[in-house]
Every structure is written in C-alpha cells, then in structure tokens.
Design a protein around this motif. Structure first.
Motif, PDB file in Angstrom:
ATOM      1  N   VAL A 291     143.748  36.553 113.484  1.00 35.31           N
ATOM      2  CA  VAL A 291     142.823  37.372 114.271  1.00 35.31           C
ATOM      3  C   VAL A 291     141.387  37.297 113.757  1.00 35.31           C
ATOM      4  CG1 VAL A 291     142.246  39.751 114.916  1.00 35.31           C
ATOM      5  CG2 VAL A 291     144.611  38.940 115.077  1.00 35.31           C
ATOM      6  N   LEU A 292     141.185  37.398 112.456  1.00 42.27           N
ATOM      7  CA  LEU A 292     139.822  37.484 111.925  1.00 42.27           C
ATOM      8  C   LEU A 292     138.947  36.274 112.281  1.00 42.27           C
ATOM      9  CD1 LEU A 292     140.429  39.202 108.472  1.00 42.27           C
ATOM     10  CD2 LEU A 292     139.083  40.097 110.379  1.00 42.27           C
ATOM     11  N   PRO A 293     139.450  35.035 112.202  1.00 42.00           N
ATOM     12  CA  PRO A 293     138.582  33.906 112.576  1.00 42.00           C
ATOM     13  C   PRO A 293     138.185  33.909 114.054  1.00 42.00           C
ATOM     14  CG  PRO A 293     140.421  33.151 111.232  1.00 42.00           C
ATOM     15  CD  PRO A 293     140.722  34.563 111.628  1.00 42.00           C
ATOM     16  N   GLU A 294     138.992  34.543 114.908  1.00 46.44           N
ATOM     17  CA  GLU A 294     138.697  34.579 116.344  1.00 46.44           C
ATOM     18  C   GLU A 294     137.798  35.749 116.731  1.00 46.44           C
ATOM     19  OE1 GLU A 294     142.143  34.430 118.841  1.00 46.44           O
ATOM     20  OE2 GLU A 294     143.253  33.145 117.458  1.00 46.44           O
ATOM     21  N   LEU A 295     137.658  36.716 115.853  1.00 47.12           N
ATOM     22  CA  LEU A 295     136.954  37.952 116.174  1.00 47.12           C
ATOM     23  C   LEU A 295     135.438  37.730 116.231  1.00 47.12           C
ATOM     24  CD1 LEU A 295     137.213  41.031 116.615  1.00 47.12           C
ATOM     25  CD2 LEU A 295     137.094  41.291 114.115  1.00 47.12           C
ATOM     26  N   ILE A 296     134.814  38.206 117.304  1.00 48.22           N
ATOM     27  CA  ILE A 296     133.357  38.135 117.456  1.00 48.22           C
ATOM     28  C   ILE A 296     132.841  39.549 117.694  1.00 48.22           C
ATOM     29  CG2 ILE A 296     131.428  37.164 118.758  1.00 48.22           C
ATOM     30  CD1 ILE A 296     133.300  34.907 119.649  1.00 48.22           C
ATOM     31  N   LEU A 297     131.953  40.011 116.818  1.00 44.95           N
ATOM     32  CA  LEU A 297     131.420  41.365 116.910  1.00 44.95           C
ATOM     33  C   LEU A 297     129.929  41.331 117.247  1.00 44.95           C
ATOM     34  CD1 LEU A 297     133.045  43.082 113.789  1.00 44.95           C
ATOM     35  CD2 LEU A 297     133.910  42.975 116.135  1.00 44.95           C
ATOM     36  N   PRO A 298     129.399  42.438 117.754  1.00 48.51           N
ATOM     37  CA  PRO A 298     127.952  42.510 117.971  1.00 48.51           C
ATOM     38  C   PRO A 298     127.201  42.383 116.642  1.00 48.51           C
ATOM     39  CG  PRO A 298     129.091  44.314 119.082  1.00 48.51           C
ATOM     40  CD  PRO A 298     130.094  43.664 118.188  1.00 48.51           C
ATOM     41  N   LYS A 299     125.977  41.954 116.711  1.00 49.00           N
ATOM     42  CA  LYS A 299     125.163  41.808 115.516  1.00 49.00           C
ATOM     43  C   LYS A 299     125.038  43.149 114.797  1.00 49.00           C
ATOM     44  CE  LYS A 299     120.599  40.305 113.934  1.00 49.00           C
ATOM     45  NZ  LYS A 299     119.242  39.842 114.349  1.00 49.00           N
ATOM     46  N   ASP A 300     125.254  43.120 113.488  1.00 48.12           N
ATOM     47  CA  ASP A 300     125.116  44.284 112.599  1.00 48.12           C
ATOM     48  C   ASP A 300     126.207  45.336 112.771  1.00 48.12           C
ATOM     49  OD1 ASP A 300     122.791  43.204 111.475  1.00 48.12           O
ATOM     50  OD2 ASP A 300     121.534  44.115 113.020  1.00 48.12           O
ATOM     51  N   ALA A 301     127.176  45.117 113.654  1.00 46.31           N
ATOM     52  CA  ALA A 301     128.290  46.066 113.772  1.00 46.31           C
ATOM     53  C   ALA A 301     129.137  46.007 112.504  1.00 46.31           C
ATOM     54  CB  ALA A 301     129.143  45.737 114.989  1.00 46.31           C
ATOM     55  N   THR A 302     129.753  47.124 112.155  1.00 45.15           N
ATOM     56  CA  THR A 302     130.567  47.207 110.939  1.00 45.15           C
ATOM     57  C   THR A 302     132.041  46.995 111.274  1.00 45.15           C
ATOM     58  OG1 THR A 302     129.006  48.752 109.917  1.00 45.15           O
ATOM     59  CG2 THR A 302     131.231  48.671 108.991  1.00 45.15           C
ATOM     60  N   LEU A 303     132.685  46.151 110.491  1.00 45.74           N
ATOM     61  CA  LEU A 303     134.120  45.904 110.629  1.00 45.74           C
ATOM     62  C   LEU A 303     134.853  46.683 109.545  1.00 45.74           C
ATOM     63  CD1 LEU A 303     136.584  44.390 111.797  1.00 45.74           C
ATOM     64  CD2 LEU A 303     136.036  42.501 110.239  1.00 45.74           C
ATOM     65  N   ILE A 304     135.775  47.549 109.951  1.00 43.03           N
ATOM     66  CA  ILE A 304     136.533  48.364 109.004  1.00 43.03           C
ATOM     67  C   ILE A 304     138.004  47.974 109.090  1.00 43.03           C
ATOM     68  CG2 ILE A 304     137.248  50.693 108.369  1.00 43.03           C
ATOM     69  CD1 ILE A 304     134.618  51.735 109.417  1.00 43.03           C
ATOM     70  N   LEU A 305     138.535  47.499 107.979  1.00 42.29           N
ATOM     71  CA  LEU A 305     139.941  47.117 107.913  1.00 42.29           C
ATOM     72  C   LEU A 305     140.763  48.328 107.489  1.00 42.29           C
ATOM     73  CD1 LEU A 305     139.436  43.883 105.764  1.00 42.29           C
ATOM     74  CD2 LEU A 305     139.171  44.105 108.229  1.00 42.29           C
ATOM     75  N   VAL A 306     141.755  48.671 108.281  1.00 45.02           N
ATOM     76  CA  VAL A 306     142.669  49.754 107.908  1.00 45.02           C
ATOM     77  C   VAL A 306     143.844  49.092 107.201  1.00 45.02           C
ATOM     78  CG1 VAL A 306     144.071  51.681 108.733  1.00 45.02           C
ATOM     79  CG2 VAL A 306     141.902  51.132 109.861  1.00 45.02           C
ATOM     80  N   THR A 307     143.770  49.064 105.875  1.00 41.09           N
ATOM     81  CA  THR A 307     144.752  48.319 105.093  1.00 41.09           C
ATOM     82  C   THR A 307     144.926  48.960 103.728  1.00 41.09           C
ATOM     83  OG1 THR A 307     145.248  46.165 104.081  1.00 41.09           O
ATOM     84  CG2 THR A 307     142.934  46.737 104.307  1.00 41.09           C
ATOM     85  N   ALA A 308     146.130  48.819 103.193  1.00 37.47           N
ATOM     86  CA  ALA A 308     146.410  49.348 101.858  1.00 37.47           C
ATOM     87  C   ALA A 308     146.246  48.283 100.785  1.00 37.47           C
ATOM     88  CB  ALA A 308     147.832  49.905 101.807  1.00 37.47           C
ATOM     89  N   HIS A 309     146.461  47.034 101.144  1.00 35.49           N
ATOM     90  CA  HIS A 309     146.651  46.026 100.103  1.00 35.49           C
ATOM     91  C   HIS A 309     145.711  44.826 100.195  1.00 35.49           C
ATOM     92  CE1 HIS A 309     149.353  44.903  96.815  1.00 35.49           C
ATOM     93  NE2 HIS A 309     149.229  43.657  97.211  1.00 35.49           N
ATOM     94  N   PHE A 310     145.159  44.549 101.359  1.00 39.03           N
ATOM     95  CA  PHE A 310     144.432  43.297 101.545  1.00 39.03           C
ATOM     96  C   PHE A 310     143.108  43.305 100.784  1.00 39.03           C
ATOM     97  CE2 PHE A 310     142.837  39.625 103.916  1.00 39.03           C
ATOM     98  CZ  PHE A 310     144.004  38.902 104.100  1.00 39.03           C
ATOM     99  N   SER A 311     142.709  42.137 100.305  1.00 35.91           N
ATOM    100  CA  SER A 311     141.468  41.992  99.550  1.00 35.91           C
ATOM    101  C   SER A 311     140.264  41.970 100.490  1.00 35.91           C
ATOM    102  CB  SER A 311     141.513  40.696  98.736  1.00 35.91           C
ATOM    103  OG  SER A 311     140.219  40.312  98.324  1.00 35.91           O
ATOM    104  N   LEU A 312     139.234  42.723 100.135  1.00 38.69           N
ATOM    105  CA  LEU A 312     138.010  42.750 100.933  1.00 38.69           C
ATOM    106  C   LEU A 312     137.346  41.376 100.970  1.00 38.69           C
ATOM    107  CD1 LEU A 312     136.112  44.636 102.524  1.00 38.69           C
ATOM    108  CD2 LEU A 312     134.918  45.101 100.386  1.00 38.69           C
ATOM    109  N   ASN A 313     137.289  40.705  99.834  1.00 36.56           N
ATOM    110  CA  ASN A 313     136.669  39.378  99.784  1.00 36.56           C
ATOM    111  C   ASN A 313     137.453  38.359 100.599  1.00 36.56           C
ATOM    112  OD1 ASN A 313     134.552  40.192  98.128  1.00 36.56           O
ATOM    113  ND2 ASN A 313     135.686  39.771  96.246  1.00 36.56           N
ATOM    114  N   GLU A 314     138.776  38.451 100.534  1.00 35.11           N
ATOM    115  CA  GLU A 314     139.607  37.524 101.301  1.00 35.11           C
ATOM    116  C   GLU A 314     139.418  37.739 102.798  1.00 35.11           C
ATOM    117  OE1 GLU A 314     144.305  36.112 101.601  1.00 35.11           O
ATOM    118  OE2 GLU A 314     143.691  37.635 100.137  1.00 35.11           O
ATOM    119  N   ALA A 315     139.305  38.999 103.201  1.00 34.39           N
ATOM    120  CA  ALA A 315     139.075  39.303 104.619  1.00 34.39           C
ATOM    121  C   ALA A 315     137.722  38.767 105.068  1.00 34.39           C
ATOM    122  CB  ALA A 315     139.156  40.804 104.846  1.00 34.39           C
TER     123      ALA A 315
END
Length: 261
Positions: free
Chosen positions: A75-99
């Motif tokens: 999903v993440l490589p396909e995701l396109i957001l508006p400029k400067d919009a914030t992406l918030i991952l709802v996750t317990a375990h995933f690495s922020l840098n990896e995301a």
C-alpha cells in the motif's frame, strides 16, 4: 481538522468515530474491500468512499493508515497524499524509518510521518472508550509529535511520546496482558465445556484476581504454592490436558511460579 482513513477494519472503525465525536471531520475512507468501507461510512457524518490510493485532490490534512502491517509493502508505495499532509500509521510494531522508506524511498515528498498506537483491544461493532487508554506516539520531527499529541489528547488523558524500542516493549507487554491471557481464558472455557459447565461460573474468580492485581496483592497464596509444589497433584492436572502444547505450557507456568516464590 479534516482527516481521512486508509483501511476500514477494527482500528479505523473505532478511531474514525471517536475522532468525529471529538470534533474532527472524516472526509474519506479507503479500503480494498469496498463493502468494509461502505459499512464504516454509514456510521460517519460526511465521509465518502475513496476508490483508489491517489488522495492528491483530497482536502484532508491528516491521513490515518489503519491496515495490517503485512500490507504496508503493497500500500505505501502506491499511496499519494496532498503536499504537506501528515501520514499517521496506526501500528504497534512497525518501524517509522522503514515505513518512510516504503512510502517515499528517495525523500521527494514533504509529508510528515508519525505513529499512533492506542494500547487497547479494538473490535469494530463494539463501542470502546479511549479515556483511560494509554496512547503512544512517535513522530519524525517535534512538529509531527505535537500534532500526534494533540490527536491523542482528544481521546485520552494518557499520551506518551516513546521510542521505537519502548513501543515494542509496550506491545509485548500488551500481548502478555491481553491476547495471551485471552488464549488461556479460551482454554479454561474449553475445560469447563468438557464437563458441560458454562464459562460464566468462573467469572467471579477472574474478577477477584483482577481486583487483587490492581491492589498489588501476591498472585499466589500459601495454599496454592504448596499445591503446585506437590509433584503428584501437578502431574494429575497436566494429564487432564489433551494438547501437548498446553501440557508443555502448563509445566512452564508451574516452573515459573515456583521460581518466582
């Protein structure tokens, strides 16, 4: 603030409705399962179904990613957001840098990224209060963490900025206190059903244990310790279990309890 949700499962169901009740406006819901998005949108005020991952024309400024971590790579490589919009991952375990590497490997976008982890069992269709729930946040900058903290405080009085390592420890603790405990409860329920008894008959025992736990009482009294020190009694109880896995688990629990004396 206008927000959108990617995913329409348990976390999205709870958070979208809770944020709307706190004054936020949910604009869109995307799910690869259209029926899931349709079911969630019915409970929201003005949200509509987003049919693709291109949100470049969205008026939302914050996007909550509420999907299984196993789907991030798709999903993440396909995701396109508006400029400067914030992406918030709802996750317990995933690495922020990896995301961040999955979403924007060459760092071309200016989208801040953060993690929002409510330490709570979430199930759609069941109203859940976040008021006393610990919410862990982690952002890619102090500004992102301020935004995450503001969202957290709309739901709960307990919001902590944590590191990735701390978040994983909290997740592990929640598994022991929650999911693993529920697994043992299911086993207890199965044992009672074998002799045609209802599980509610031992619920007073569970409530009493919880009350003692909250008051930091010892988890075993003297009689229980003495009982578990008797090899014959322990062997007889273990023989009541059909599953070899649970027999091994029972042995390990007895050893740990005796070691903790």
């Amino acid at each position: 603030m206008k927000i959108s949700f990617i995913g329409a499962g348990n976390a999205a169901w709870q958070l979208s409705r809770s944020f709307e009740n706190a004054g936020e406006t949910v604009m869109e819901v995307f799910s690869r399962h259209a029926t899931h998005a349709r079911d969630l949108v019915k409970y929201l005020y003005n949200a509509h179904i987003q049919e693709h991952l291109d949100f470049s024309e969205s008026s939302s400024s914050v996007f909550f990613l509420c999907i299984p971590e196993s789907a991030y790579a798709q999903v993440l490589p396909e995701l396109i957001l508006p400029k400067d919009a914030t992406l918030i991952l709802v996750t317990a375990h995933f690495s922020l840098n990896e995301a961040a590497d999955l979403y924007d490997p060459v760092r071309e976008n200016n989208n801040p990224i953060g993690i929002f982890y409510p330490v709570q069992y979430l199930q759609k269709g069941v109203n859940t209060s976040f008021d006393q729930c610990m919410i862990c946040i982690e952002g890619d900058s102090p500004t992102t963490e301020l935004l995450l903290s503001a969202f957290g405080k709309k739901l709960s009085k307990i919001v902590y900025a944590v590191s990735e390592e701390e978040r994983k420890k909290i997740h592990l603790a929640s598994l022991f206190a929650g999911d693993f405990t529920r697994l043992l409860w299911n086993q207890a329920e199965g044992l009672l059903k074998e002799i045609e008894l209802e599980s509610h008959l031992i619920q007073p025992l569970i409530r009493n244990h919880l009350a003692h736990l909250q008051q930091n009482f010892p988890y075993l009294n003297r009689a229980e310790r003495e009982f578990l020190s008797h090899p014959r009694y322990v062997r007889e109880l273990k023989d009541e279990l059909d599953s070899n896995e649970y027999k091994e688990l029972f042995e390990q629990f007895v050893k740990m309890i005796k070691k903790g004396e």
